[in-house]
Design an enzyme around this catalytic site. Structure first.
Site, mmCIF file in Angstrom:
data_model
loop_
_atom_site.group_PDB
_atom_site.id
_atom_site.type_symbol
_atom_site.label_atom_id
_atom_site.label_comp_id
_atom_site.label_asym_id
_atom_site.label_seq_id
_atom_site.Cartn_x
_atom_site.Cartn_y
_atom_site.Cartn_z
ATOM 1 N N ASP A 26 -6.603 -4.235 -8.395
ATOM 2 C CA ASP A 26 -5.909 -5.002 -7.354
ATOM 3 C C ASP A 26 -5.365 -4.023 -6.300
ATOM 4 O OD1 ASP A 26 -4.818 -7.309 -6.219
ATOM 5 O OD2 ASP A 26 -2.958 -7.184 -7.381
ATOM 6 N N ASP A 64 -8.299 -2.446 -0.394
ATOM 7 C CA ASP A 64 -7.444 -3.084 0.604
ATOM 8 C C ASP A 64 -7.250 -2.126 1.769
ATOM 9 O OD1 ASP A 64 -5.651 -4.288 2.205
ATOM 10 O OD2 ASP A 64 -4.100 -4.591 0.682
ATOM 11 N N GLU A 109 -10.187 -6.782 2.384
ATOM 12 C CA GLU A 109 -9.130 -7.635 2.966
ATOM 13 C C GLU A 109 -9.104 -7.465 4.472
ATOM 14 O OE1 GLU A 109 -5.307 -8.046 1.068
ATOM 15 O OE2 GLU A 109 -4.257 -8.164 2.992
ATOM 16 N N GLY A 169 5.158 -11.662 -3.923
ATOM 17 C CA GLY A 169 6.524 -11.704 -4.438
ATOM 18 C C GLY A 169 7.097 -13.109 -4.497
ATOM 19 N N THR A 175 3.534 -13.146 -9.676
ATOM 20 C CA THR A 175 4.969 -13.467 -9.690
ATOM 21 C C THR A 175 5.323 -14.588 -10.672
ATOM 22 O OG1 THR A 175 5.217 -12.687 -7.433
ATOM 23 C CG2 THR A 175 6.865 -14.268 -8.209
HETATM 24 P P1 13P Z 1 2.073 -13.342 -6.108
HETATM 25 O O1 13P Z 1 3.161 -12.374 -5.831
HETATM 26 O O2 13P Z 1 2.209 -14.587 -5.272
HETATM 27 O O3 13P Z 1 1.926 -13.680 -7.548
HETATM 28 O O4 13P Z 1 0.691 -12.673 -5.637
HETATM 29 C C1 13P Z 1 0.027 -11.758 -6.455
HETATM 30 C C2 13P Z 1 -1.089 -11.071 -5.749
HETATM 31 O O5 13P Z 1 -1.544 -11.465 -4.684
HETATM 32 C C3 13P Z 1 -1.647 -9.881 -6.417
HETATM 33 O O6 13P Z 1 -2.615 -9.247 -5.645
HETATM 34 O O1 G3H Z 2 -0.071 -7.267 -5.161
HETATM 35 C C1 G3H Z 2 0.902 -7.348 -5.857
HETATM 36 C C2 G3H Z 2 0.835 -7.573 -7.313
HETATM 37 O O2 G3H Z 2 1.803 -8.543 -7.631
HETATM 38 C C3 G3H Z 2 1.030 -6.310 -8.083
HETATM 39 O O3 G3H Z 2 2.315 -5.839 -7.917
HETATM 40 O O4 G3H Z 2 2.100 -3.446 -7.235
HETATM 41 O O5 G3H Z 2 4.210 -4.346 -8.304
HETATM 42 O O6 G3H Z 2 2.111 -4.036 -9.656
HETATM 43 P P1 G3H Z 2 2.718 -4.301 -8.301
HETATM 44 ZN ZN ZN Z 3 -2.310 -9.241 -3.531
#
Ligand code: 13P
Ligand code: G3H
Ligand code: ZN
Length: 349
Positions: free
Chosen positions: A83, A105, A142, A190, A269
């Site tokens: 991610d 990203d 992205e 978040g 989140t």
């Molecule tokens: P949330 O903070 O809405 O759960 O989004 C998570 C996210 O986009 C991780 O890449």
């Molecule tokens: O993109 C955000 C995800 O919720 C991951 O969050 O970078 O705090 O692990 P993090």
């Molecule tokens: Zn994200």
């Protein structure tokens, strides 16, 4: 089933007209919660780890936990996704470790905070696509910048500051050859996404629909898709937490996105809220307890409940048995011979 490519999961989701939740993990209990939810609902699933998660858990722990998940749940198609990779090197190291898809990203510079130029984004993303596809690994790019985040990755500010321009999205997909594309339509990472319940005019669903019409073969990804349910906020606050009033993305808006080309839905989140609420409850109600299993078990169960619900709402439930795994080596052949190419990308206007 061995770990499969996210591209395969998303191609199948497009055929079936559903979305696939991509849930973030940092530890064993979160992986267990997701896999049990996948088993309960018979769902294919994407498990994703951020740079922060990789640093917290250490790569080898994460990778071997994912292998254990694949071994223990052979009936579940499962991919392991990076991610918000912030650079070529981050994506390269994930691929070398065994991730079956990566997100580059490039909408932000490598600091993960400053918006990058379109040209910078294209250059780094294309480099990752070339490297990854040769190895059978799929790539998410992205375009546009999300809002948030309180901590971690993100440019800050409201989700509406840098929404995706459809012309740029088309050009970006054409120039990079990404398998999937995260677009910014007003969501943020978040818990603090909206200060009142968002209606259709707050999220730019018209943009999403326009992009999908022009890029019908590029799977769209919705980041910042937690719904931040009031009941989970209330549990935290009831047991000593101090969350401010906030709203997330209504599930109906995500479902509208899924009807219009969204195939990957990122959720972190909501699970954080579920875990924290469950742990706070045990601490408040049973202050004499000190065995971590006494609070980690309800925390894991609370996350499983959220994930299973989302799997049902996104439509992936019931689809685990629809297909057989394509090996990563065969995915590499597909990229090399053009059968996995998303081109011609652009549908007539
Ligand atoms: P949330 O903070 O809405 O759960 O989004 C998570 C996210 O986009 C991780 O890449
Ligand atoms: O993109 C955000 C995800 O919720 C991951 O969050 O970078 O705090 O692990 P993090
Ligand atoms: Zn994200």
């Amino acid at each position: 089933m061995p770990l499969v490519s996210t591209r395969q999961l998303l191609d199948e989701a497009a055929k079936g007209g559903y979305g696939v939740g991509a849930f973030n993990v940092n530890d064993m209990e979160q992986i267990q919660a997701i896999m049990e939810a996948a088993k309960e609902t018979n769902s294919p699933v994407i498990i994703q780890a951020s740079r922060g998660a990789r640093a917290f858990a250490q790569d080898n722990y994460l990778y071997h936990l994912m292998l254990a998940a694949a071994e223990l749940y052979p009936q579940i198609p499962l991919s392991m996704h990076l991610d918000h990779g912030n650079s070529f090197e981050t994506c390269e190291s994930a691929i070398k470790l065994g991730f079956t898809s990566v997100m580059m990203d490039g909408s932000l510079k490598p600091d993960g905070k400053t918006p990058a130029t379109f040209e910078e984004n294209v250059e780094v993303t294309r480099k990752v696509v070339d490297y990854a596809h040769e190895r059978g690994i799929s790539v998410e790019g992205e375009i546009g910048v999300l809002g948030g985040i309180e901590d971690g990755h993100g440019a800050g500010g409201s989700g509406l500051e840098h929404v995706t321009d459809p012309d740029q999205a088309v050009e970006f997909a054409e120039l990079t050859g990404v398998d999937s594309l995260a677009i910014a339509i007003g969501t943020s990472h978040g818990a603090y996404k909206f200060s009142k319940k968002p209606d259709g005019s707050v999220l730019k669903m018209d943009l999403l629909i326009a992009i999908h019409k022009r890029l019908p073969k590029t799977h769209l990804v919705m980041h910042g898709s937690s719904s931040v349910p009031k009941d989970l906020q209330d549990i935290i606050n009831q047991y000593g937490g101090k969350l401010k009033e906030t709203w997330g993305v209504p599930v109906e808006e995500i479902q509208l996105g899924i009807k219009n080309g969204v195939r990957k839905v990122n959720v972190d989140t909501d699970n954080r809220l579920a875990i924290t609420g469950a742990i706070r409850k045990v601490f408040a109600e049973s202050p004499e307890k000190f065995d971590p299993r006494d609070y980690m078990k309800p925390a894991r169960a609370a996350m499983q409940k959220v994930v299973a619900l989302r799997m049902t709402q996104f439509g992936q439930a019931g689809h685990a048995g629809d297909y057989k795994a394509i090996s990563i080596a065969d995915m590499a052949k597909g990229y090399a011979n053009g059968s996995l190419s998303t081109k011609p990308l652009v549908a007539a206007k």
